[in-house]
Design a protein around this motif. Structure first.
Motif, PDB file in Angstrom:
ATOM      1  N   VAL A 162      -4.134  -7.770 -11.728  1.00  0.00           N
ATOM      2  CA  VAL A 162      -4.904  -7.671 -11.033  1.00  0.00           C
ATOM      3  C   VAL A 162      -5.867  -7.363 -11.598  1.00  0.00           C
ATOM      4  N   ILE A 163      -5.807  -5.784 -11.494  1.00  0.00           N
ATOM      5  CA  ILE A 163      -6.565  -4.731 -11.458  1.00  0.00           C
ATOM      6  C   ILE A 163      -6.807  -4.641 -13.086  1.00  0.00           C
ATOM      7  N   LYS A 164      -6.373  -4.648 -14.033  1.00  0.00           N
ATOM      8  CA  LYS A 164      -6.342  -5.147 -15.427  1.00  0.00           C
ATOM      9  C   LYS A 164      -7.744  -6.107 -15.183  1.00  0.00           C
ATOM     10  N   ALA A 165      -8.058  -6.521 -14.698  1.00  0.00           N
ATOM     11  CA  ALA A 165      -9.028  -8.054 -15.260  1.00  0.00           C
ATOM     12  C   ALA A 165      -9.759  -7.572 -13.979  1.00  0.00           C
ATOM     13  N   LEU A 166      -9.547  -7.106 -13.046  1.00  0.00           N
ATOM     14  CA  LEU A 166     -10.832  -6.840 -11.518  1.00  0.00           C
ATOM     15  C   LEU A 166     -10.328  -5.297 -11.882  1.00  0.00           C
ATOM     16  N   PRO A 167     -11.243  -4.181 -12.128  1.00  0.00           N
ATOM     17  CA  PRO A 167     -10.749  -2.776 -11.491  1.00  0.00           C
ATOM     18  C   PRO A 167     -11.411  -2.674 -10.623  1.00  0.00           C
ATOM     19  N   HIS A 168     -12.132  -2.906  -9.777  1.00  0.00           N
ATOM     20  CA  HIS A 168     -12.303  -2.215  -8.929  1.00  0.00           C
ATOM     21  C   HIS A 168     -11.412  -2.970  -7.573  1.00  0.00           C
ATOM     22  N   THR A 169     -10.329  -3.950  -7.792  1.00  0.00           N
ATOM     23  CA  THR A 169      -9.924  -3.939  -6.374  1.00  0.00           C
ATOM     24  C   THR A 169      -8.752  -3.706  -6.373  1.00  0.00           C
ATOM     25  N   LYS A 170      -8.637  -3.604  -4.693  1.00  0.00           N
ATOM     26  CA  LYS A 170      -7.832  -2.137  -4.343  1.00  0.00           C
ATOM     27  C   LYS A 170      -6.803  -2.833  -3.462  1.00  0.00           C
ATOM     28  N   TRP A 171      -5.654  -2.664  -3.513  1.00  0.00           N
ATOM     29  CA  TRP A 171      -4.231  -2.613  -2.829  1.00  0.00           C
ATOM     30  C   TRP A 171      -3.873  -1.863  -1.800  1.00  0.00           C
ATOM     31  N   ARG A 172      -4.109  -3.115  -0.373  1.00  0.00           N
ATOM     32  CA  ARG A 172      -3.767  -2.109   0.603  1.00  0.00           C
ATOM     33  C   ARG A 172      -2.550  -2.842   0.918  1.00  0.00           C
ATOM     34  N   LEU A 173      -1.475  -1.832   0.854  1.00  0.00           N
ATOM     35  CA  LEU A 173      -0.338  -2.065   1.123  1.00  0.00           C
ATOM     36  C   LEU A 173       0.406  -1.107   3.049  1.00  0.00           C
ATOM     37  N   ARG A 174       0.138  -2.308   3.289  1.00  0.00           N
ATOM     38  CA  ARG A 174       0.865  -1.992   4.926  1.00  0.00           C
ATOM     39  C   ARG A 174       1.872  -2.177   5.581  1.00  0.00           C
ATOM     40  N   GLY A 175       2.610  -1.421   6.595  1.00  0.00           N
ATOM     41  CA  GLY A 175       3.985  -0.581   7.003  1.00  0.00           C
ATOM     42  C   GLY A 175       4.626  -0.227   6.249  1.00  0.00           C
ATOM     43  N   ILE A 176       4.238   1.530   5.271  1.00  0.00           N
ATOM     44  CA  ILE A 176       4.896   2.064   4.996  1.00  0.00           C
ATOM     45  C   ILE A 176       4.731   3.122   5.650  1.00  0.00           C
ATOM     46  N   ARG A 177       6.189   3.767   6.053  1.00  0.00           N
ATOM     47  CA  ARG A 177       6.000   5.111   7.529  1.00  0.00           C
ATOM     48  C   ARG A 177       6.442   5.774   6.349  1.00  0.00           C
ATOM     49  N   ARG A 178       5.757   7.354   7.136  1.00  0.00           N
ATOM     50  CA  ARG A 178       5.309   8.401   6.604  1.00  0.00           C
ATOM     51  C   ARG A 178       6.160   9.644   6.113  1.00  0.00           C
ATOM     52  N   ASP A 179       7.792   8.958   6.722  1.00  0.00           N
ATOM     53  CA  ASP A 179       9.363   9.919   6.342  1.00  0.00           C
ATOM     54  C   ASP A 179       9.345   8.967   4.822  1.00  0.00           C
ATOM     55  N   ASP A 180       8.998   7.788   4.320  1.00  0.00           N
ATOM     56  CA  ASP A 180       9.867   6.631   3.511  1.00  0.00           C
ATOM     57  C   ASP A 180       8.359   7.243   2.192  1.00  0.00           C
ATOM     58  N   PHE A 181       7.594   7.566   2.409  1.00  0.00           N
ATOM     59  CA  PHE A 181       6.444   7.144   1.499  1.00  0.00           C
ATOM     60  C   PHE A 181       6.482   7.680  -0.212  1.00  0.00           C
ATOM     61  N   GLN A 182       7.415   9.181  -0.092  1.00  0.00           N
ATOM     62  CA  GLN A 182       7.917   9.403  -1.153  1.00  0.00           C
ATOM     63  C   GLN A 182       9.278   8.488  -2.615  1.00  0.00           C
ATOM     64  N   ALA A 183       9.806   7.744  -1.286  1.00  0.00           N
ATOM     65  CA  ALA A 183      10.459   6.431  -1.256  1.00  0.00           C
ATOM     66  C   ALA A 183       9.711   4.812  -1.723  1.00  0.00           C
ATOM     67  N   SER A 184       9.068   5.042  -0.801  1.00  0.00           N
ATOM     68  CA  SER A 184       8.681   3.996  -1.495  1.00  0.00           C
ATOM     69  C   SER A 184       7.297   3.615  -2.761  1.00  0.00           C
ATOM     70  N   ARG A 185       7.026   5.061  -2.838  1.00  0.00           N
ATOM     71  CA  ARG A 185       5.919   4.746  -4.467  1.00  0.00           C
ATOM     72  C   ARG A 185       6.933   5.086  -5.077  1.00  0.00           C
ATOM     73  N   SER A 186       8.014   5.649  -5.414  1.00  0.00           N
ATOM     74  CA  SER A 186       9.065   5.878  -6.810  1.00  0.00           C
ATOM     75  C   SER A 186       9.758   4.037  -6.866  1.00  0.00           C
ATOM     76  N   ILE A 187       9.645   3.815  -5.809  1.00  0.00           N
ATOM     77  CA  ILE A 187       9.993   1.711  -5.795  1.00  0.00           C
ATOM     78  C   ILE A 187       8.658   1.007  -6.319  1.00  0.00           C
ATOM     79  N   ILE A 188       7.668   1.744  -5.968  1.00  0.00           N
ATOM     80  CA  ILE A 188       6.395   0.681  -6.675  1.00  0.00           C
ATOM     81  C   ILE A 188       6.110   0.658  -8.116  1.00  0.00           C
ATOM     82  N   GLU A 189       6.161   2.840  -8.624  1.00  0.00           N
ATOM     83  CA  GLU A 189       5.645   2.740  -9.600  1.00  0.00           C
ATOM     84  C   GLU A 189       6.806   2.091 -10.832  1.00  0.00           C
ATOM     85  N   ALA A 190       8.385   1.993 -10.387  1.00  0.00           N
ATOM     86  CA  ALA A 190       9.185   2.027 -10.558  1.00  0.00           C
ATOM     87  C   ALA A 190       9.284  -0.072 -11.277  1.00  0.00           C
ATOM     88  N   ASN A 191       8.626  -0.672 -10.755  1.00  0.00           N
ATOM     89  CA  ASN A 191       8.603  -2.067 -10.991  1.00  0.00           C
ATOM     90  C   ASN A 191       7.144  -2.366 -10.714  1.00  0.00           C
TER      91      ASN A 191
END
Length: 409
Positions: free
Chosen positions: A244-273
């Motif tokens: 989506v972002i490749k086709a529409l570079p100004h698109t924002k993806w907002r992900l609701r439901g990430i706890r502060r203490d889970d952020f690093q793990a959540s970001r790693s999961i997303i970056e790996a996929n």
């Protein structure tokens, strides 16, 4: 809403109902949202409703008072450093919740969070009817939660069935869960009904303006990441958003439901996929109140829910009720529900392939179409909102629910 006593039970008295849950707020959605809706519904028809909690915010306390529901907190001890946990409600209720009323007519548990607690607390109230609300299907959802969860499917299923053997009435949320438990409980003697939740009024009352013609677009995903990324399809969403972002570079993806203490793990999961896309930016947002979710939806061009297994998907239903374009996978309980409503709802459902890359391509095509054809998709979403609400699909199941508690709609 304030409690309005409008109906008496057949025995001529108001029923006393004890709801068992760990929280009253709706930040985590799902079970807690349904629990609050049940409480409000029963209280509005005259029942006296109590709800156990482990703790509550000031907002939770205010909401419960406005709903006409009494919260029951656990007893704590000055020199006990342990934090409140569900085990208190299940195995220590005699000491942690000693001030429950002397008589209760109905006890309501939620499978699998408080179903065993409900069964054990019923021992204090032998004359009470035990009502269980089913929200989960371990054989579907646990498949995507890692090896330990997969290995525990059999045990979890047996425990649920064991609790249901002691149940008087069961309500299953949505057609997928209802069908599953019809099969599971075929040999048991209990009443079993489908419960179709009505979207919360806060979403129904939303009046969205048509989208403006800007390059900035917003895709909103809602749900925890850590530990359930396969279940909720967050990995698919990450790959999808790369396209989506490749086709529409100004698109924002907002992900609701990430706890502060889970952020690093959540970001790693997303970056790996992210598939072949090296970097897919996203805006992490913590768990939200329904008011905050409304604000999210007001800014969203589309809500993306690509779950691989979702027993129902209440937040998707509420997004439809808000009038926001929604994309859900065909593997969710919400999709099964929508296909029974009207053919027009098919536009919200995307059939995802077992091949993740193909699934992401399919999802991205639908999301890109919504983002590039905003006015038309907005009108379609408003039409679906009207069809959903005009159908009053929830009415029959709600009447049955009231009848179970000796009340009338």
């Amino acid at each position: 809403m304030a409690r309005i006593k409008t109906q008496r039970t057949r025995s001529g008295k108001w029923p006393m109902v004890l709801l068992l849950n760990d929280e009253y707020g709706t930040r985590k959605g799902g079970i807690s949202t349904v629990n609050r809706q049940i409480g409000c519904f029963l209280a509005s028809k005259g029942a006296t409703v109590l709800c156990t909690v482990l703790n509550a915010t000031q907002q939770d306390k205010h909401d419960a008072a406005a709903d006409g529901i009494r919260l029951v907190f656990p007893t704590t001890f000055e020199r006990d450093p342990r934090k409140a946990e569900l085990y208190w409600l299940t195995f220590d209720h005699q000491t942690r919740y000693p001030d429950l009323p002397s008589h209760v007519d109905f006890i309501v548990g939620h499978v699998h969070i408080t179903s065993h607690a409900a069964r054990r607390i019923k021992e204090r109230f032998p004359d009470a009817k035990l009502v269980q609300v089913t929200h989960v299907m371990p054989e579907d959802t646990s498949q995507y939660k890692g090896d330990e969860s997969v290995l525990s499917i059999g045990k979890e299923s047996r425990n649920i069935l064991d609790d249901l053997r002691h149940t008087d009435v069961m309500f299953s949320v949505g057609p997928l869960i209802y069908d599953y438990y019809r099969h599971q409980t075929n040999q048991l003697t209990l009443q079993h009904h489908e419960l179709l939740p009505k979207p919360s009024d806060i979403f129904i009352d939303m009046k969205l303006k048509p989208p403006v013609d800007t390059e900035t677009k917003v895709v909103l995903s809602i749900g925890r990441v850590k530990g359930v990324e396969k279940l909720k399809g967050v990995d698919l969403a990450a790959n999808t958003m790369g396209h989506v972002i490749k086709a529409l570079p100004h698109t924002k993806w907002r992900l609701r439901g990430i706890r502060r203490d889970d952020f690093q793990a959540s970001r790693s999961i997303i970056e790996a996929n992210t598939g072949r896309f090296q970097f897919v930016p996203f805006t992490p947002l913590e768990y939200a109140t329904q008011e905050e979710l409304c604000e999210d939806m007001e800014k969203a061009d589309v809500v993306l829910m690509p779950s691989r297994a979702e027993p129902f998907g209440l937040v998707g239903l509420e997004a439809i009720a808000a009038g926001v374009p929604v994309v859900v996978s065909n593997k969710s309980g919400l999709a099964k529900f929508l296909t029974k409503q009207d053919p027009e709802f098919d536009r919200t459902i995307v059939e995802i392939d077992d091949d993740d890359d193909e699934a992401a391509k399919t999802l991205s095509k639908r999301v890109i179409k919504i983002l590039t054809d905003g006015p038309r998709e907005f009108r379609a979403a408003q039409s679906l909102k009207k069809k959903l609400l005009d159908s009053e699909y929830w009415a029959a199941s709600h009447r049955k629910f009231l009848q179970t508690f000796g009340l009338e709609g």
